[in-house]
Scaffold this active site. Structure first.
Site, PDB file in Angstrom:
ATOM      1  N   ASP A   5      -9.571 -10.138  11.048  1.00 55.41           N
ATOM      2  CA  ASP A   5      -9.585  -8.970  10.170  1.00 55.41           C
ATOM      3  C   ASP A   5     -11.000  -8.401  10.032  1.00 55.41           C
ATOM      4  OD1 ASP A   5      -8.191  -7.372   7.800  1.00 55.41           O
ATOM      5  OD2 ASP A   5     -10.035  -8.218   6.976  1.00 55.41           O
ATOM      6  N   GLY A  54     -10.991  -1.497   1.541  1.00 57.27           N
ATOM      7  CA  GLY A  54     -10.117  -1.026   0.476  1.00 57.27           C
ATOM      8  C   GLY A  54     -10.596   0.234  -0.211  1.00 57.27           C
ATOM      9  N   LYS A  95     -12.832  -4.658  11.347  1.00 56.91           N
ATOM     10  CA  LYS A  95     -13.596  -3.793  10.440  1.00 56.91           C
ATOM     11  C   LYS A  95     -15.034  -3.630  10.922  1.00 56.91           C
ATOM     12  CE  LYS A  95     -10.682  -5.143   6.558  1.00 56.91           C
ATOM     13  NZ  LYS A  95     -10.562  -6.005   5.357  1.00 56.91           N
ATOM     14  N   VAL A 123       0.829  -1.207   0.000  1.00 56.78           N
ATOM     15  CA  VAL A 123       0.000   0.000   0.000  1.00 56.78           C
ATOM     16  C   VAL A 123       0.862   1.255   0.000  1.00 56.78           C
ATOM     17  CG1 VAL A 123      -1.754   1.308   1.247  1.00 56.78           C
ATOM     18  CG2 VAL A 123      -1.900  -1.175   1.164  1.00 56.78           C
ATOM     19  N   GLU A 148      -2.488 -15.041   2.649  1.00 55.44           N
ATOM     20  CA  GLU A 148      -1.119 -15.031   3.154  1.00 55.44           C
ATOM     21  C   GLU A 148      -0.655 -16.458   3.462  1.00 55.44           C
ATOM     22  OE1 GLU A 148       0.668 -12.344   3.390  1.00 55.44           O
ATOM     23  OE2 GLU A 148      -0.869 -10.803   3.108  1.00 55.44           O
ATOM     24  N   GLY A 151      -5.627  -4.824  -1.742  1.00 55.61           N
ATOM     25  CA  GLY A 151      -4.677  -4.590  -2.821  1.00 55.61           C
ATOM     26  C   GLY A 151      -4.022  -3.231  -2.684  1.00 55.61           C
ATOM     27  N   ILE A 182     -13.451   0.866  -1.530  1.00 61.44           N
ATOM     28  CA  ILE A 182     -14.887   1.155  -1.442  1.00 61.44           C
ATOM     29  C   ILE A 182     -15.126   2.331  -0.497  1.00 61.44           C
ATOM     30  CG2 ILE A 182     -17.163   0.246  -0.853  1.00 61.44           C
ATOM     31  CD1 ILE A 182     -16.018  -2.556  -1.276  1.00 61.44           C
TER      32      ILE A 182
END
Length: 437
Positions: free
Chosen positions: A205, A138, A209, A18, A194, A311, A140
């Protein structure tokens, strides 16, 4: 307000997938960014752990440094972008940046979900911005709509697919009939998972969020520890096949809801777990590693936000969107919306969440079994919506879908079933979401 025409200087912490894309966009789009902000935007430095590490982009000469603490404390740095992730040293660096007068843009979902209030309080004390659109889903745009576009509305529910790795795995299980292990292996080969996929497949994760989404949607402080979390490692090919027979698909969902309590007060329910949803639901069509968030509010109704959820370049797009907003605020000498936690609603334990269950039960194939099983559901206050029976040689399988009840009632029902002599095995238990009651 900054001096007229004086460049705004940006420090970037981290130059991974990133961070490297943030640096690339800052350099390649410098002219456009300056035009959008109103003054030039310049890269002041990029903090990394190792100067000689291979990188996706070339960082302009003289800007790399291993002294992150010194970079964020510089008097000429106006804005710090934190994309190193994790709790420390990210937290200390963000707090130092704010203390030294810089505004901050971060993509750090884990830190925000664990200790967001500390960061928000530091930003308010310093009179600086703390923006974090890239922390969830990401590219969005979902956090700003919740914080700003829907600020005049009452959000009642947020239902999201917010982890691309798990969505890819479950999508492959659905489309090909593969088991979890094979689908995970394919995800790793393609770079969607990963080498150690624990944070994704065990739901950590997504839980971070979900905490961020619930905090914004319901104006209440919610941390990752408040979120009930279950991963997808126990989802079997048989579970996915059962969902198909019901006209459903299995997704790992982040579910944030307002629930009215007996006394009339509203409380917050936040959970992450695999669930069956009807194929007619908009989230059912979200394929591969994409993310989507479905929002329900009183005035706007139902809204859907969809796109790439991870990404380097997509996440960097969200970071740069925040950067432009924060830079404009900095130029004008103002700050944007900070933390909104005025509602201070209680966060419900999972047992009080209301949901539906799909239960597959292997039983003796003899008279009266169905009635006995139905009685077990009734004893715990759970109403049966549908039941389907398939007979075999000397046993049968009952597939029961319940009406909505508390999770505690449903769990107690399953425990009761497991202790019954006529039940050989409760072979599958999965929640059902997204359909009409």
């Amino acid at each position: 307000m900054t001096e007229s025409g004086k460049p705004l200087k940006v420090a970037v912490l981290g130059c991974g997938s990133v961070g490297s894309q943030v640096v690339r966009l800052l350099v390649e789009q410098a002219a456009d960014l300056g035009a959008r902000v109103g003054v030039p935007v310049e890269l002041a430095g990029v903090a990394v752990r190792r100067l000689d590490a291979a990188r996706e982009v070339e960082v302009p000469e003289g800007l790399l440094t291993t002294d992150a603490e010194g970079l964020v404390a510089r008097d000429d740095v106006d804005l710090v972008v934190e994309v190193i992730g994790g709790i420390e040293p990210a937290r200390s660096l963000i707090l130092s940046a704010l203390e030294h007068g810089a505004s901050v843009v971060t993509a750090n979902k884990a830190l925000l979900a664990e200790d967001g209030p500390t960061l928000f309080e530091a930003a308010a004390k310093a009179g600086r911005d703390l923006y974090y659109e890239a922390a969830v889903a990401g590219a969005i745009p979902i956090l700003r709509p919740l914080r700003e576009s829907l600020a005049g509305d009452k959000v009642t529910r947020v239902l999201g697919i917010v982890n691309g790795t798990t969505n890819f795995i479950l999508d492959k299980m659905d489309s090909s009939g593969a088991g979890f292990a094979d689908a995970l292996e394919e995800a790793q080969e393609l770079g969607y998972a990963e080498a150690d996929p624990t944070a994704d497949v065990e739901g950590f994760d997504a839980a971070a969020k979900a905490a961020i989404l619930a905090s914004l949607a319901f104006h209440t402080r919610v941390t990752a520890s408040d979120v009930h979390r279950e991963g997808i490692t126990e989802v079997s090919a048989a579970d996915v096949a059962s969902a198909t027979e019901m006209g459903c698909v299995v997704k790992l969902l982040a579910i944030c809801e307002l629930r009215e309590q007996p006394g009339g007060d509203e409380a917050v329910s936040v959970r992450v777990h695999p669930a069956m949803i009807p194929r007619s639901h908009p989230l059912a069509s979200v394929r591969e590693a994409y993310n989507a968030v479905f929002v329900e509010s009183e005035a706007a109704g139902q809204l859907m936000f969809y796109g790439p959820g991870a990404g380097g370049a997509p996440t960097a797009s969200a970071v740069l969107g925040d950067l432009v907003t924060v830079a404009r605020n900095r130029r004008e000498g103002v700050t944007g919306a900070g933390e909104s936690a005025y509602a201070d609603r209680a966060v419900l334990p999972m047992g009080e969440a209301r949901t539906r269950y799909h239960v597959a039960i292997d039983v003796d194939d003899r008279a009266g079994v169905l009635a006995t099983v139905a009685t077990a559901f009734a004893e715990h206050g759970v109403s049966i919506r549908t039941v389907h029976q398939e007979g075999r040689d000397d046993d049968a399988q009952l597939v029961v879908v319940s009406h909505e009840a508390t999770d505690a009632q449903l769990r107690a029902t399953v425990e009761h079933l497991q202790q019954m002599d006529i039940v050989r095995e409760v072979s599958s238990v999965m929640r059902v979401e997204g359909g009409a009651e």
